[in-house]
Design an enzyme around this catalytic site. Sequence first.
Site, PDB file in Angstrom:
ATOM      1  N   ASN A 276     -12.434   0.398   6.512  1.00 40.78           N
ATOM      2  CA  ASN A 276     -11.762   0.935   7.702  1.00 40.78           C
ATOM      3  C   ASN A 276     -11.007   2.225   7.378  1.00 40.78           C
ATOM      4  O   ASN A 276     -10.994   3.156   8.177  1.00 40.78           O
ATOM      5  CB  ASN A 276     -10.805  -0.109   8.292  1.00 40.78           C
ATOM      6  CG  ASN A 276     -11.535  -1.026   9.264  1.00 40.78           C
ATOM      7  OD1 ASN A 276     -12.728  -0.865   9.507  1.00 40.78           O
ATOM      8  ND2 ASN A 276     -10.833  -1.994   9.814  1.00 40.78           N
TER       9      ASN A 276
ATOM     10  N   GLU B 146     -15.039  -9.249   8.626  1.00 39.00           N
ATOM     11  CA  GLU B 146     -15.970  -8.866   9.695  1.00 39.00           C
ATOM     12  C   GLU B 146     -15.980  -7.354   9.856  1.00 39.00           C
ATOM     13  O   GLU B 146     -14.937  -6.732   9.883  1.00 39.00           O
ATOM     14  CB  GLU B 146     -15.536  -9.558  10.999  1.00 39.00           C
ATOM     15  CG  GLU B 146     -16.484  -9.333  12.143  1.00 39.00           C
ATOM     16  CD  GLU B 146     -17.932  -9.579  11.741  1.00 39.00           C
ATOM     17  OE1 GLU B 146     -18.274 -10.688  11.328  1.00 39.00           O
ATOM     18  OE2 GLU B 146     -18.727  -8.631  11.810  1.00 39.00           O
TER      19      GLU B 146
ATOM     20  N   CYS C 113      -7.391  -1.956  14.766  1.00 38.33           N
ATOM     21  CA  CYS C 113      -7.470  -2.143  13.309  1.00 38.33           C
ATOM     22  C   CYS C 113      -7.267  -0.927  12.421  1.00 38.33           C
ATOM     23  O   CYS C 113      -6.654  -1.064  11.362  1.00 38.33           O
ATOM     24  CB  CYS C 113      -8.790  -2.810  12.969  1.00 38.33           C
ATOM     25  SG  CYS C 113      -8.885  -4.457  13.694  1.00 38.33           S
TER      26      CYS C 113
ATOM     27  N   LYS D 229     -12.722  -4.598   2.775  1.00 37.85           N
ATOM     28  CA  LYS D 229     -12.557  -4.507   4.235  1.00 37.85           C
ATOM     29  C   LYS D 229     -11.531  -3.430   4.591  1.00 37.85           C
ATOM     30  O   LYS D 229     -11.770  -2.571   5.433  1.00 37.85           O
ATOM     31  CB  LYS D 229     -12.123  -5.875   4.790  1.00 37.85           C
ATOM     32  CG  LYS D 229     -11.740  -5.873   6.235  1.00 37.85           C
ATOM     33  CD  LYS D 229     -12.895  -5.516   7.177  1.00 37.85           C
ATOM     34  CE  LYS D 229     -12.400  -5.106   8.536  1.00 37.85           C
ATOM     35  NZ  LYS D 229     -13.430  -4.663   9.439  1.00 37.85           N
ATOM     36  N   LEU D 230     -10.386  -3.456   3.909  1.00 41.66           N
ATOM     37  CA  LEU D 230      -9.360  -2.434   4.186  1.00 41.66           C
ATOM     38  C   LEU D 230      -9.898  -1.043   3.856  1.00 41.66           C
ATOM     39  O   LEU D 230      -9.677  -0.081   4.593  1.00 41.66           O
ATOM     40  CB  LEU D 230      -8.095  -2.688   3.347  1.00 41.66           C
ATOM     41  CG  LEU D 230      -7.296  -3.956   3.625  1.00 41.66           C
ATOM     42  CD1 LEU D 230      -6.037  -3.983   2.752  1.00 41.66           C
ATOM     43  CD2 LEU D 230      -6.900  -4.042   5.091  1.00 41.66           C
TER      44      LEU D 230
END
Length: 482
Positions: A228, A169, A280, A224-225
Amino acid sequence: MKADIKNICCIGAGYVGGPTMSVIADKCPNININVVDKNSERIDLWNSSNLDSLPIYEPGLDKIIARCRGKNLTFSTKIKENISSADMIFISVNTPTKTKGIGAGQASDLKWVEACAREVAMFATGHTIVVEKSTLPVKTAEVIKNILEASQPNSNECEKKFDVLSNPEFLAEGSAIKDLLEPDRVLIGGESNYAIKALSNIYSNWVPKEKILHTNIWSSELSKLTANAFLAQRISSINSISALCEATGADVREVSRAIGLDSRIGTKFLDSGPGFGGSCFKKDILNLVYLSRFFDLDEVADFWESVVKLNNWHQHRLSKLIIKNLFGTISGKKICILGFSFKANTNDTRESAAIKICKDLLEEGAFLSIHDPKVSKEQIQQDLGLEPLNSDINYSERFDFFNFEEKWVFENSISKAVEKSDAVVVLTEWEEYQKINWEEVSKKMRKPSWIFDTRSILNKKEIINNELLLWRIGDGSNEDRS
Ligand code: NAD
Ligand code: UGA
């Protein structure tokens, strides 16, 4: 094999599970969506008839809940029952940084994800698609798969079959509903064409097909990592430049605008602030650092670790600057903190810069009055690990601040929060802080009165014209005034 998805179960009714499932329910009226959580208090709040009491503040969420809850969207603690009836299960539980054992301080703690996989293995029936919604380190899908595949049906059950997909997400808090309705992309990683199609079909009810990307499962987890890490890196980059601007007389707003107009750089995520917070960024970068070290890529690990180090340094830098400008001591002084959430339009305080900065100021002996439009007194108490005073303090002429060292009070009104304070520190960019009447504030503060604008959202002229001293992030003219 069930042909299309009729029942979804989402495990985890948090900042991701709640809004994401609400939007799917709204856009897919023919699918029943059951959001489950082991935290019964949180579930009660999701079921609250007063929509102001939802556990998460997110603009637009209340309207969707009002439309869908009780129709095709439920919130409950019935984990077993809803897993059993689901064709598709989203795992949307927390994945914080490990606090002990191997990888402590860097690797993600997967115990909640593993617990979910075990429950799914035990209670699922027939063919079930399991979707990783939580942010997970690369190759977690394999762990989930192993646990699921080890599950054996009872003698009276038909065979269990599982497909595992990664569907990270990308929503940001405060704009979650908009991000979910108009995502830049939806990422689906996996091997089973059937499962990929089933999940893509759900999103294609409102997301254009060209925005639904399919990758292999590891690329999806790593993307995803990486996303971010890149976003956080931009913030550390601009915050490092803000310090240089202050030292040299440049203005970080002008630098951001100038570099952002280069289409290769782009204008977003170039606002210097009090350092990134949120649950996060730090956790995901540290996860990347852990993975890199695990694969003997120390230079890669060092590179990403520096993004977090810079952020920590920057937050303490701001505390020190406040102390320095208040003549080097803040004991016996009242400092008003405006904003405690890690960004505007959310009640989330996880990793908020306000926690570190408030702790630093308390440690130096300050008395803090804290205001936030959405964060509760109880939440701040939990974050600071310190009980507040009652807010019925009468600030008389002879009020002795030395009796209030290392204490804090929660204020519902800005007007009361600023009373007799020596400094106001704006830490969150809430819209209402941009509308403050500085003439009124100036009359209520002790002189000399300082305003620290760590978000660069206040009107400089208005503040200066009202006999207030202003320090702004990344403003090279600050030094001329101190
Ligand atoms: P959260 O802490 O708000 O919610 C997680 C929920 O899962 C909690 O309510 C917890 O009680 C529940 N839970 C944990 N284990 C459970 C179990 N075994 N059975 C039932 N319920 C269980 O977390 P969040 O912010 O929603 O984040 C969830 C995941 O999504 C994390 O991996 C995070 O990195 C990722 N993510 C978060 C955001 C964000 O903006 N917060 C955005 C993108 C991705
Ligand atoms: C971030 C990402 O933006 C999402 O894409 C991702 O899904 C999410 O993390 C996640 O995985 O949890 P979020 O943390 O909710 O979302 O909020 P952001 O808007 O990214 O802000 C993070 C922090 O950076 C905040 O403290 C914010 O104030 C700060 N920030 C942001 C700045 O200081 N300057 C900026 O220009 C932008």
